[in-house]
Design a protein around this motif. Structure first.
Motif, mmCIF file in Angstrom:
data_model
loop_
_atom_site.group_PDB
_atom_site.id
_atom_site.type_symbol
_atom_site.label_atom_id
_atom_site.label_comp_id
_atom_site.label_asym_id
_atom_site.label_seq_id
_atom_site.Cartn_x
_atom_site.Cartn_y
_atom_site.Cartn_z
ATOM 1 N N GLY A 1 0.836 -0.828 -0.011
ATOM 2 C CA GLY A 1 0.243 -0.182 -0.449
ATOM 3 C C GLY A 1 0.866 1.466 -0.203
ATOM 4 N N ARG A 2 1.948 0.934 -0.023
ATOM 5 C CA ARG A 2 2.905 3.016 -0.196
ATOM 6 C C ARG A 2 4.113 2.010 -0.561
ATOM 7 N NH1 ARG A 2 6.401 1.410 4.673
ATOM 8 N NH2 ARG A 2 5.511 -0.643 6.348
ATOM 9 N N LYS A 3 4.911 3.227 -1.216
ATOM 10 C CA LYS A 3 6.617 2.500 -1.397
ATOM 11 C C LYS A 3 7.133 2.231 -1.180
ATOM 12 C CE LYS A 3 9.819 5.024 -4.214
ATOM 13 N NZ LYS A 3 10.082 6.384 -4.935
ATOM 14 N N LEU A 4 7.779 1.210 -1.352
ATOM 15 C CA LEU A 4 8.960 0.256 -0.655
ATOM 16 C C LEU A 4 10.262 1.070 -0.640
ATOM 17 C CD1 LEU A 4 9.461 -3.021 0.305
ATOM 18 C CD2 LEU A 4 10.482 -3.395 -1.764
ATOM 19 N N THR A 5 10.561 1.499 0.538
ATOM 20 C CA THR A 5 11.533 1.402 1.400
ATOM 21 C C THR A 5 12.923 1.186 1.368
ATOM 22 O OG1 THR A 5 11.866 1.210 3.846
ATOM 23 C CG2 THR A 5 10.373 3.224 3.081
ATOM 24 N N THR A 6 14.066 1.488 1.173
ATOM 25 C CA THR A 6 15.372 0.794 0.927
ATOM 26 C C THR A 6 15.205 0.154 2.186
ATOM 27 O OG1 THR A 6 16.327 2.512 -0.147
ATOM 28 C CG2 THR A 6 17.876 1.364 1.242
ATOM 29 N N ARG A 7 15.348 0.731 3.251
ATOM 30 C CA ARG A 7 15.411 0.297 4.347
ATOM 31 C C ARG A 7 14.207 -1.892 4.140
ATOM 32 N NH1 ARG A 7 13.247 -0.731 10.063
ATOM 33 N NH2 ARG A 7 14.643 -1.507 11.479
ATOM 34 N N ALA A 8 13.248 -1.474 4.309
ATOM 35 C CA ALA A 8 12.734 -2.501 3.819
ATOM 36 C C ALA A 8 13.301 -3.581 2.782
ATOM 37 C CB ALA A 8 10.204 -2.329 3.525
ATOM 38 N N ARG A 9 13.234 -2.856 1.515
ATOM 39 C CA ARG A 9 14.012 -4.045 0.424
ATOM 40 C C ARG A 9 14.525 -4.748 1.037
ATOM 41 N NH1 ARG A 9 13.511 -2.980 -4.734
ATOM 42 N NH2 ARG A 9 13.003 -0.427 -4.453
ATOM 43 N N LYS A 10 15.919 -3.630 1.653
ATOM 44 C CA LYS A 10 17.019 -4.736 2.055
ATOM 45 C C LYS A 10 16.730 -5.943 2.991
ATOM 46 C CE LYS A 10 21.025 -3.851 5.092
ATOM 47 N NZ LYS A 10 21.993 -3.347 5.812
ATOM 48 N N ASP A 11 15.646 -5.505 3.864
ATOM 49 C CA ASP A 11 14.608 -7.085 4.689
ATOM 50 C C ASP A 11 15.230 -7.738 3.797
ATOM 51 O OD1 ASP A 11 16.032 -4.809 7.446
ATOM 52 O OD2 ASP A 11 13.458 -3.893 7.481
ATOM 53 N N LEU A 12 13.888 -7.133 2.969
ATOM 54 C CA LEU A 12 13.218 -8.299 2.658
ATOM 55 C C LEU A 12 14.081 -9.500 1.163
ATOM 56 C CD1 LEU A 12 10.186 -6.273 0.875
ATOM 57 C CD2 LEU A 12 9.936 -8.224 2.525
ATOM 58 N N ASP A 13 15.396 -8.132 0.907
ATOM 59 C CA ASP A 13 16.029 -9.281 0.071
ATOM 60 C C ASP A 13 16.989 -10.221 1.174
ATOM 61 O OD1 ASP A 13 16.447 -8.016 -1.494
ATOM 62 O OD2 ASP A 13 17.860 -6.265 -1.219
ATOM 63 N N GLU A 14 17.277 -9.982 2.238
ATOM 64 C CA GLU A 14 18.101 -10.436 3.945
ATOM 65 C C GLU A 14 17.169 -11.460 4.362
ATOM 66 O OE1 GLU A 14 18.729 -8.227 7.175
ATOM 67 O OE2 GLU A 14 20.048 -7.005 5.863
ATOM 68 N N ILE A 15 15.843 -11.917 3.999
ATOM 69 C CA ILE A 15 15.017 -12.705 3.985
ATOM 70 C C ILE A 15 14.718 -13.754 2.963
ATOM 71 C CG2 ILE A 15 12.576 -13.228 3.728
ATOM 72 C CD1 ILE A 15 12.056 -11.035 5.623
ATOM 73 N N LEU A 16 15.109 -13.843 2.234
ATOM 74 C CA LEU A 16 15.083 -13.735 0.629
ATOM 75 C C LEU A 16 16.687 -14.812 0.204
ATOM 76 C CD1 LEU A 16 14.268 -14.804 -2.474
ATOM 77 C CD2 LEU A 16 15.505 -12.727 -2.792
ATOM 78 N N GLU A 17 17.666 -14.483 1.592
ATOM 79 C CA GLU A 17 19.180 -14.910 0.795
ATOM 80 C C GLU A 17 19.113 -16.440 1.849
ATOM 81 O OE1 GLU A 17 22.088 -11.864 1.688
ATOM 82 O OE2 GLU A 17 21.402 -11.724 -0.200
ATOM 83 N N THR A 18 17.952 -15.644 3.705
ATOM 84 C CA THR A 18 18.158 -17.414 4.087
ATOM 85 C C THR A 18 17.448 -18.237 3.870
ATOM 86 O OG1 THR A 18 15.974 -16.471 5.197
ATOM 87 C CG2 THR A 18 18.499 -15.688 6.254
#
Length: 126
Positions: A109-126
């Motif tokens: 519902g809103r633009k993805l922030t850099t921090r949120a994108r980083k958190d999602l990338d970290e989740i993907l890597e695990t």
């Protein structure tokens, strides 16, 4: 090593087939077709579009055959049906699982922030 290509249905260009039966090399067939297309400008555009459509169709069929391996990246590395360079495999997997900003924005519902994108990338890597 012999190259294997899978295509369903098989697209047989009867003109190329006749030239092949005559024993012409690939280079000679290409040269023959190029001169034919140059002498027939109207049919040349249609022929070019037809060849492009066949080429894209064949490539998409290969990608459809690869998709089960993309869903299980470990299997992509181990499979022997397609000879794909490791760098290309990594790129294909990363693009397959890449986040689409538009979809994420719609979900959150809103633009993805850099921090949120980083958190999602970290989740993907695990």
């Amino acid at each position: 090593m012999a190259a294997v290509f899978i295509s369903d249905p098989v697209n047989v260009d009867l003109y190329v087939y006749v030239l092949w039966l005559r024993g012409l090399s690939i280079f000679q067939i290409v040269k023959h077709q190029r001169s034919y297309l140059a002498s027939n400008p109207k049919s040349s555009e249609n022929k070019l579009l037809e060849l492009l459509a066949r080429d894209v169709s064949d490539k998409c069929q290969v990608l459809e055959l690869l998709e089960p391996y993309l869903k299980q990246p470990d299997m992509l590395v181990k499979q022997m049906n397609f000879q794909i360079e490791p760098e290309v495999q990594k790129y294909m997997v990363s693009k397959y699982y890449e986040f689409d900003d538009t979809v994420i924005r719609e979900l959150l519902g809103r633009k993805l922030t850099t921090r949120a994108r980083k958190d999602l990338d970290e989740i993907l890597e695990t």
